[in-house]
Write a protein that holds these residues in place. Structure first.
Motif, PDB file in Angstrom:
ATOM      1  N   UNK A 250       0.854  -1.183   0.000  1.00  0.00           N
ATOM      2  CA  UNK A 250       0.000   0.000   0.000  1.00  0.00           C
ATOM      3  C   UNK A 250       0.896   1.240   0.000  1.00  0.00           C
ATOM      4  N   UNK A 251       0.655   2.101  -0.974  1.00  0.00           N
ATOM      5  CA  UNK A 251       1.487   3.308  -1.096  1.00  0.00           C
ATOM      6  C   UNK A 251       1.258   4.243   0.093  1.00  0.00           C
ATOM      7  N   UNK A 338       2.735  -2.685  -7.545  1.00  0.00           N
ATOM      8  CA  UNK A 338       2.811  -4.134  -7.724  1.00  0.00           C
ATOM      9  C   UNK A 338       4.048  -4.539  -8.498  1.00  0.00           C
ATOM     10  N   UNK A 339       4.554  -5.722  -8.163  1.00  0.00           N
ATOM     11  CA  UNK A 339       5.606  -6.360  -8.932  1.00  0.00           C
ATOM     12  C   UNK A 339       5.230  -7.818  -9.134  1.00  0.00           C
ATOM     13  N   UNK A 340       5.494  -8.343 -10.323  1.00  0.00           N
ATOM     14  CA  UNK A 340       5.097  -9.724 -10.607  1.00  0.00           C
ATOM     15  C   UNK A 340       6.131 -10.378 -11.514  1.00  0.00           C
ATOM     16  N   UNK A 341       6.296 -11.690 -11.324  1.00  0.00           N
ATOM     17  CA  UNK A 341       7.224 -12.431 -12.170  1.00  0.00           C
ATOM     18  C   UNK A 341       6.824 -13.903 -12.194  1.00  0.00           C
ATOM     19  N   UNK A 365       7.629   1.265  -7.228  1.00  0.00           N
ATOM     20  CA  UNK A 365       7.592   2.331  -6.222  1.00  0.00           C
ATOM     21  C   UNK A 365       8.581   3.448  -6.602  1.00  0.00           C
ATOM     22  N   UNK A 366       9.720   3.043  -7.123  1.00  0.00           N
ATOM     23  CA  UNK A 366      10.752   4.032  -7.483  1.00  0.00           C
ATOM     24  C   UNK A 366      10.310   4.880  -8.671  1.00  0.00           C
ATOM     25  N   UNK A 367       9.527   4.292  -9.550  1.00  0.00           N
ATOM     26  CA  UNK A 367       9.132   4.994 -10.780  1.00  0.00           C
ATOM     27  C   UNK A 367       7.800   5.735 -10.652  1.00  0.00           C
ATOM     28  N   UNK A 369       5.134   4.907  -8.181  1.00  0.00           N
ATOM     29  CA  UNK A 369       4.077   4.172  -7.467  1.00  0.00           C
ATOM     30  C   UNK A 369       2.821   4.012  -8.338  1.00  0.00           C
ATOM     31  N   UNK A 370       1.837   3.300  -7.768  1.00  0.00           N
ATOM     32  CA  UNK A 370       0.559   3.002  -8.402  1.00  0.00           C
ATOM     33  C   UNK A 370       0.746   2.480  -9.836  1.00  0.00           C
ATOM     34  N   UNK A 371       1.617   1.482  -9.953  1.00  0.00           N
ATOM     35  CA  UNK A 371       1.860   0.856 -11.242  1.00  0.00           C
ATOM     36  C   UNK A 371       2.289  -0.588 -11.056  1.00  0.00           C
ATOM     37  N   UNK A 372       2.314  -1.342 -12.164  1.00  0.00           N
ATOM     38  CA  UNK A 372       2.700  -2.753 -12.149  1.00  0.00           C
ATOM     39  C   UNK A 372       3.981  -2.920 -12.936  1.00  0.00           C
ATOM     40  N   UNK A 373       4.952  -3.602 -12.358  1.00  0.00           N
ATOM     41  CA  UNK A 373       6.180  -3.939 -13.066  1.00  0.00           C
ATOM     42  C   UNK A 373       6.271  -5.448 -13.187  1.00  0.00           C
ATOM     43  N   UNK A 374       6.450  -5.943 -14.402  1.00  0.00           N
ATOM     44  CA  UNK A 374       6.516  -7.388 -14.645  1.00  0.00           C
ATOM     45  C   UNK A 374       7.751  -7.696 -15.485  1.00  0.00           C
ATOM     46  N   UNK A 375       8.270  -8.922 -15.314  1.00  0.00           N
ATOM     47  CA  UNK A 375       9.361  -9.371 -16.199  1.00  0.00           C
ATOM     48  C   UNK A 375       9.208 -10.845 -16.500  1.00  0.00           C
TER      49      UNK A 375
END
Length: 375
Positions: A250-251, A338-341, A365-367, A369-375
């Protein structure tokens, strides 16, 4: 034999025999449940309990009686059979309708060569009445003294069944009273034994639930996550199964606590769990949510590659970032990162997988917040 050879009274051996039979039942039943869970087979516990209980007790009763069929001592195992009947009716709470029960009784009477005796018919009717009475008692236990009613039923129906056996085999009153007394003692022993086992089982389940669940949000905690990820990681590695993991937090949660107080923060956490669990319930019950830190959560997707998680993750993200929590007349806005892999061949242990997902969350969070990063 037990008395003449070992100098142990038959009643004593009977106690150990009964306890052994019902302990074996519980062991086998737990094994079947575990096997079905491991195989991923969905089942109704009530249905499994009914079918497995009936099958086990029928095998138990018919196998015992097979050694005495046609003999004038074919009544010797009757107490054990009555106890098995009560166990199914009262303790397993298996509801047998008449159209299922009557054929079983008729088959047993043919098997036992007793179909032509009026006493056997009276005994059979009493036996069925015993079952339905104990089952009714179990299903309507809204009184303060269930044991007293349980034992009264056992005494009355036990006396009736042994009376018809006495008439059929011309037993003495001494044998009648002895066997009836044994039955009542067995009934009391069974009640005490099962209540003790259930109390111990409930205590263990309560302690296990307490150890594996977060007290505030009621979702599973880090200990449960650690156990599950080890199992899923090994299974995925050996069987090359897909496994994905989402991590979110939670931000500005500290700001929520500092501004509105910790009780408000608690309410936010509970709301977040409710929202995410609702999305999970609407999609796939195999997906599991864990609270792994203060405001940090992990979601495991067994059997999912990264692409197949996209729709569900988007639903979670959209639901969480378009919701508010009301507290003491104030509106608290919620946003999450969020982060997902997906599991990779490079992951040597669960911690490697965790770190990659955690790094993706950190980038979100660094970029901004309130976004999803996936790889």
């Amino acid at each position: 034999m037990t008395w003449t050879v070992w100098h142990v009274a038959p009643f004593v051996t009977g106690i150990f025999f009964i306890l052994g039979v019902f302990t074996l039942y519980q062991v086998l039943y737990d094994w079947v449940k575990s096997l079905l869970n491991v195989k991923g087979i969905k089942f109704s516990e009530n249905l499994l309990n009914a079918w497995f209980g009936v099958l086990y007790m029928l095998i138990f009763i018919f196998s015992m009686q097979s050694s005495l069929v046609g003999q004038n001592i074919s009544w010797e195992f009757m107490n054990f059979q009555i106890i098995a009947l009560i166990y199914c009716a009262y303790f397993l709470n298996i509801r047998l309708p008449y159209y299922f029960f009557i054929p079983i009784v008729l088959v047993y009477m043919f098997f036992n060569n007793s179909i032509g005796y009026w006493q056997s018919w009276c005994h059979a009717i009493t036996l069925m009445s015993t079952y339905w009475s104990f089952n009714y008692l179990r299903r309507h236990e809204n009184h303060d003294h269930p044991f007293h009613i349980y034992i009264v039923l056992g005494i009355v129906f036990g006396a009736l069944m042994w009376f018809f056996v006495k008439l059929k085999f011309s037993l003495s009153w001494m044998i009648f009273l002895q066997e009836w007394g044994y039955l009542v003692l067995f009934e009391m022993l069974l009640y005490s034994y099962v209540v003790m086992i259930l109390r111990d089982s409930n205590l263990k389940m309560h302690l296990l639930d307490f150890a594996n669940h977060d007290a505030l949000t009621k979702t599973e905690n880090y200990a449960a996550y650690t156990s599950e990820i080890k199992y899923l990681f090994t299974d995925s590695s050996h069987n090359k199964l897909n496994l994905s993991m989402l991590m979110f937090d939670i931000d500005h949660f500290k700001q929520v606590n500092d501004t509105y107080g910790h009780l408000a923060g608690d309410k936010v956490l509970q709301h977040v769990v409710d929202v995410v669990q609702t999305v999970i319930d609407e999609n796939d019950s195999k997906i599991k949510l864990y609270r792994t830190g203060g405001e940090e959560f992990n979601v495991l997707f067994p059997g999912y590659d990264l692409n197949s998680t996209e729709q569900i993750v988007r639903e979670m993200f959209g639901a969480l970032n378009h919701t508010t929590v009301e507290y003491n007349g104030q509106t608290i806005l919620i946003s999450v990162s969020m982060g997902i892999s997906q599991i990779s061949k490079k992951d040597q242990e669960p911690a490697d997988f965790y770190k990659r997902v955690d790094n993706n969350l950190y980038r979100s969070k660094k970029n901004g917040r309130m976004q999803i990063t996936a790889d």
